[in-house]
Design a protein around this motif. Structure first.
Motif, PDB file in Angstrom:
ATOM      1  N   UNK A  54       5.695  27.121 -11.345  1.00  0.00           N
ATOM      2  CA  UNK A  54       6.857  26.354 -11.085  1.00  0.00           C
ATOM      3  C   UNK A  54       6.326  25.016 -10.874  1.00  0.00           C
ATOM      4  N   UNK A  55       6.919  23.996 -11.095  1.00  0.00           N
ATOM      5  CA  UNK A  55       6.675  22.434 -11.114  1.00  0.00           C
ATOM      6  C   UNK A  55       7.462  21.922 -10.210  1.00  0.00           C
ATOM      7  N   UNK A  56       6.859  21.284  -9.067  1.00  0.00           N
ATOM      8  CA  UNK A  56       7.604  20.379  -8.218  1.00  0.00           C
ATOM      9  C   UNK A  56       6.947  18.882  -8.611  1.00  0.00           C
ATOM     10  N   UNK A  57       8.124  17.968  -8.443  1.00  0.00           N
ATOM     11  CA  UNK A  57       7.762  16.809  -8.677  1.00  0.00           C
ATOM     12  C   UNK A  57       7.995  15.829  -7.346  1.00  0.00           C
ATOM     13  N   UNK A  58       7.105  15.329  -6.527  1.00  0.00           N
ATOM     14  CA  UNK A  58       7.192  14.897  -5.301  1.00  0.00           C
ATOM     15  C   UNK A  58       7.661  13.566  -5.498  1.00  0.00           C
ATOM     16  N   UNK A  59       8.450  12.962  -4.482  1.00  0.00           N
ATOM     17  CA  UNK A  59       8.859  11.629  -4.690  1.00  0.00           C
ATOM     18  C   UNK A  59       7.710  10.421  -4.494  1.00  0.00           C
ATOM     19  N   UNK A  60       7.835   9.285  -5.065  1.00  0.00           N
ATOM     20  CA  UNK A  60       7.160   8.197  -4.809  1.00  0.00           C
ATOM     21  C   UNK A  60       7.607   7.589  -3.444  1.00  0.00           C
ATOM     22  N   UNK A  61       7.498   8.413  -2.589  1.00  0.00           N
ATOM     23  CA  UNK A  61       7.843   7.877  -1.095  1.00  0.00           C
ATOM     24  C   UNK A  61       7.380   9.183  -0.156  1.00  0.00           C
ATOM     25  N   UNK A  62       7.500   8.878   1.123  1.00  0.00           N
ATOM     26  CA  UNK A  62       7.184  10.195   2.106  1.00  0.00           C
ATOM     27  C   UNK A  62       8.389  11.131   1.849  1.00  0.00           C
ATOM     28  N   UNK A  63       7.829  12.302   1.840  1.00  0.00           N
ATOM     29  CA  UNK A  63       8.891  13.455   1.697  1.00  0.00           C
ATOM     30  C   UNK A  63       9.785  13.322   3.141  1.00  0.00           C
ATOM     31  N   UNK A  64      11.152  13.302   3.034  1.00  0.00           N
ATOM     32  CA  UNK A  64      12.109  13.357   4.395  1.00  0.00           C
ATOM     33  C   UNK A  64      12.189  14.822   4.506  1.00  0.00           C
ATOM     34  N   UNK A  65      12.270  14.811   5.856  1.00  0.00           N
ATOM     35  CA  UNK A  65      12.381  16.411   6.456  1.00  0.00           C
ATOM     36  C   UNK A  65      11.422  17.262   6.015  1.00  0.00           C
ATOM     37  N   UNK A  66      10.050  17.011   5.944  1.00  0.00           N
ATOM     38  CA  UNK A  66       9.193  18.012   5.355  1.00  0.00           C
ATOM     39  C   UNK A  66       8.959  19.124   6.153  1.00  0.00           C
ATOM     40  N   UNK A  67       9.295  19.231   7.572  1.00  0.00           N
ATOM     41  CA  UNK A  67       9.106  20.528   8.179  1.00  0.00           C
ATOM     42  C   UNK A  67      10.083  21.348   7.858  1.00  0.00           C
ATOM     43  N   UNK A  68      11.294  20.789   7.765  1.00  0.00           N
ATOM     44  CA  UNK A  68      12.492  21.749   7.448  1.00  0.00           C
ATOM     45  C   UNK A  68      12.291  22.404   5.892  1.00  0.00           C
ATOM     46  N   UNK A  70       0.848  -1.306   0.012  1.00  0.00           N
ATOM     47  CA  UNK A  70      -0.035  -0.021  -0.003  1.00  0.00           C
ATOM     48  C   UNK A  70       0.856   1.316  -0.014  1.00  0.00           C
ATOM     49  N   UNK A  71       0.162   2.483  -0.387  1.00  0.00           N
ATOM     50  CA  UNK A  71       1.050   3.557  -0.471  1.00  0.00           C
ATOM     51  C   UNK A  71       0.203   4.890  -0.127  1.00  0.00           C
ATOM     52  N   UNK A  72      -0.791   4.506   0.769  1.00  0.00           N
ATOM     53  CA  UNK A  72      -1.820   5.462   0.976  1.00  0.00           C
ATOM     54  C   UNK A  72      -0.992   6.561   2.191  1.00  0.00           C
ATOM     55  N   UNK A  73      -0.087   5.822   2.945  1.00  0.00           N
ATOM     56  CA  UNK A  73       0.875   6.878   3.662  1.00  0.00           C
ATOM     57  C   UNK A  73       1.743   7.898   2.719  1.00  0.00           C
ATOM     58  N   UNK A  74       2.045   7.326   1.671  1.00  0.00           N
ATOM     59  CA  UNK A  74       2.498   8.265   0.408  1.00  0.00           C
ATOM     60  C   UNK A  74       1.500   9.709   0.266  1.00  0.00           C
ATOM     61  N   UNK A  75       0.533   9.009  -0.138  1.00  0.00           N
ATOM     62  CA  UNK A  75      -0.464   9.917  -0.426  1.00  0.00           C
ATOM     63  C   UNK A  75      -0.822  10.992   0.560  1.00  0.00           C
ATOM     64  N   UNK A  76      -1.061  10.413   1.748  1.00  0.00           N
ATOM     65  CA  UNK A  76      -1.450  11.639   3.008  1.00  0.00           C
ATOM     66  C   UNK A  76      -0.400  12.252   3.010  1.00  0.00           C
ATOM     67  N   UNK A  77       0.811  11.590   3.121  1.00  0.00           N
ATOM     68  CA  UNK A  77       1.866  12.613   3.428  1.00  0.00           C
ATOM     69  C   UNK A  77       1.997  13.816   2.536  1.00  0.00           C
TER      70      UNK A  77
END
Lengths: 477, 477
Positions: free
Chosen positions: B352-366, B282-289
């Motif tokens: 401006x286009x951002x491409x997000x990873x197919x994974x949770x974004x690390x250091x999101x707050x930073x 599953x990848x729901x955590x990625x989508x929510x993130x």
């Protein structure tokens, strides 16, 4: 070593220093997406596997660090311009042939050229004239083409637009090209050279002379073959007054990924740097080290070191050909070495080819010990039967255009019935792996005699199961 | 994660375990030739940058671990066969077009296709018919083509042999293709899809539907764009009853290096494994993130998140388009972010286009903190002037063959004189970067009106300096 001067590699290292956050391709995000399982192998390199970011230039329209790296390469090789290739020598061969010739142009081609040359001829829809290479009885294989045969071909086809040469061959045998190139240029005929195995020749003596210094119009180098570049890293060197360089640029751009690999490009930058360093500090230690290694091989009673004695060719000191002093085939000798984790480049029915590094061999004593051990049980004495030799037509033309070959149906006929017809497949006896007939050539009685003989002697035919059943595929005109 | 199942990668790791001695290419000899200077970056990966050694199979004739890795990929994507590409989606696009069409064939092509598609059309010498994409007023850009326009094109050119589609576009907008493909197949028309940005679509909801599941004949994926493969790693998926698969094999073999990169191939094997794992666990955590990240972006007062509201298209949740809530252009916003080492994928005059990873974004707050800081000085209020919009002919044909275009001389004429003549260059107003005129098309009064208007509004024209001087290059027939 003096301060590193590799502008592209240095720009990448500078870029990653600030721990950049990637909202761009590639999807591994500087390696962060991978789990730890595979990270040990990929982690470091993925940090420079980036895309055309600010300051990192663009291979397809270079103005910054890639332009600088290419221009250092051109300066080292003494050519007008050098191009970094990320799709191997294959794309260099395709681009040089597609850019130089128009459909229907007559082109003289060395018969034992690489498959990528043959594919390029087909894609460019030229009319090839094949010229057979010289047989080297020491190596029991074919080396380059002679000037005499090329001259004959030009005389027979004075309308020809270019010559495509592969030199050195796989075994490191290199023939002189100077007279041929001078002669060709007198008639405005371009000379394109696939020098895949000779990227280090520009170091000079004792290496063979590079085709660049002999005046070739375009020379392609597999930097990954003898220099320490990553696989698929090659150079195309342009040095021509006859060929339109813009067309080279177009085909390189059209035939290579629009997202070229930065690690491969950086390794090309570093490979040039490595070579330049060697040419400055000297490489005599490498040559002596290799000579000592070869003399240690000589002392192994089960092995024979094979050397060409032909005056027409010079052998690359990085290539060593060994044979078993017994009936053991090259294939079997290679397998025996692999058991002790010694991995040769290739084997044929007689020879095993070793490619030495462009550096001193590490752990030489251990390697020699391993080889000694591996071959210790081989008998010494009677050598295997003679290699099959094949006689090639010195000059031979295809009798259909590639367009016609795509259009005509094919059928299978018996060898006897095939004489006078046009063969529809490349007939490649193995060994030696050089086409006896190229598709489009007319089948003659002499070909049938050779094929019949080869079948009797147990040869195989690459990719053509019909031939050993005494059949050939021909075009139905 | 369960036990790794990536046969090619595992074979490479097994191979290097015994500390093999390399007497073969590549010249870096498993990395040993390099000095310590560069070894930190390259060392680990070079140990798997090998050649076609025993047990490591051959991309151009796979029967072992590469065949197995490709077949796991085909199984995951639910296609007849999948091919590993080491020369990017570029070579997939070239091969599918060269293999499917003959010179002179009429082919319907989406106007905003990638450059590699345009190069392939030229190399294949087909007759293209261009179909304009739909304008999306939220994104202020063009997305896919409508079924209605494709249908019109087929009705106008019933002899057409195929349709070439690019979907999703760069911004992640994906249009439905099912009806179009069903309609085309009724008339034995092949549908080839450059789905470079959609290698992860096969995961399913909320990602757009892959063209594979909609029945496309061939689909090409840049595994390096959204999956964690190395740059130049792509897949070609073959699923056709209309196209000769042997021709695909031939062109892939002819147009890719005969020494393909094992690290790139291994990363393709691992990327498929990564995707398969995600689809299982599953990848729901990625989508929510990602949704949380986007809502955090929403809270930044200087930024606007742009979303398409068109019913015709679905947006890839890995793509985020941001704009400044001010006159600040997309180009400037990108530069502002780069100062804090946030690297977007691209910018145009507004977005401006951002491409997000197919994974949770690390250091999101930073990351959010950095973005906040970077844009903190931007004004909030009046937005920049409207993007220039261009009207494209819905269906347009080229009026010379590519062979003729190569043959005819060109000359430069004033805009007024150019009407009724055939344009010799692609005229690409920037923005939006989609050709208003393709070389070979007839120049009409309406084109001149648009060009005049664009020049007044300050547009530029890619690679054609004459246009802003009110001139065009035309063929002299």
């Amino acid at each position: 070593m003096k301060k590193l001067k590799a502008p592209l590699y240095e720009a990448l290292i500078r870029f990653r220093r600030n721990d950049p956050v990637s909202f761009h391709v590639p999807g591994h995000k500087n390696g962060a997406v991978w789990g730890d399982v595979v990270n040990n192998t990929f982690r470091e390199l993925l940090s420079i596997d980036v895309t055309e970011l600010d300051g990192l230039d663009d291979l397809h329209s270079p103005t910054g660090v890639i332009a600088e790296a290419q221009s250092l390469t051109a300066k080292f090789y003494k050519v007008k311009s050098s191009y970094f290739l990320v799709n191997g020598t294959t794309v260099g061969n395709l681009a040089m042939i597609l850019a130089t010739f128009n459909p229907g142009d007559r082109v003289i081609v060395q018969r034992n050229s690489h498959k990528s040359i043959m594919n390029a001829l087909f894609l460019a829809k030229v009319k090839p004239v094949f010229v057979a290479p010289i047989y080297d009885s020491d190596i029991e294989g074919y080396s380059g083409v002679s000037f005499a045969n090329i001259k004959k071909a030009i005389e027979k086809y004075p309308d020809c637009k270019g010559i495509v040469i592969t030199n050195p061959n796989y075994y490191g045998l290199s023939v002189k090209l100077t007279s041929m190139i001078e002669y060709a240029h007198k008639y405005k005929i371009s000379v394109l050279v696939d020098e895949a195995h000779g990227a280090h020749f520009s170091l000079g003596n004792p290496f063979p002379t590079s085709a660049i210094l002999q005046g070739a119009d375009i020379v392609v180098h597999s930097a990954h073959k003898t220099l320490p570049a990553m696989t698929m890293g090659s150079y195309l060197h342009f040095n021509s007054k006859l060929i339109n360089e813009d067309k080279i640029k177009f085909f390189l751009s059209a035939l290579q990924s629009s997202s070229p690999s930065y690690p491969i490009m950086a390794s090309l930058d570093l490979a040039r740097y490595y070579l330049e360093e060697l040419s400055e500090v000297g490489y005599q230690n490498i040559i002596s080290n290799h000579l000592e290694f070869i003399s240690q091989l000589h002392e192994i009673p089960q092995l024979k070191i094979v050397e060409s004695k032909m005056k027409e060719s010079v052998t690359d000191p990085l290539k060593v050909i060994i044979q078993a002093k017994s009936k053991t085939s090259g294939y079997d000798l290679k397998k025996i070495l692999e058991i002790v984790d010694i991995h040769p480049e290739l084997a044929d029915s007689r020879n095993v080819l070793l490619v030495l590094p462009l550096a001193e061999l590490k752990n030489r004593e251990i390697i020699i010990k391993k080889i000694r051990m591996a071959v210790s049980n081989l008998p010494i004495g009677e050598v295997g039967k003679e290699k099959l030799t094949v006689t090639y037509d010195p000059i031979s033309e295809v009798n259909l255009t590639y367009e016609e070959m795509e259009r005509y149906p094919k059928r299978i006929v018996n060898l006897k019935e095939s004489i006078g017809r046009i063969v529809a497949d490349d007939i490649i006896p193995y060994p030696p792996g050089i086409p006896l007939l190229m598709r489009g050539e007319i089948i003659k009685q002499s070909h049938i005699n050779i094929i019949t003989n080869l079948i009797k002697q147990g040869a195989t035919f690459q990719g053509n199961e019909y031939t050993i059943q005494n059949k050939l595929t021909v075009f139905q005109l």
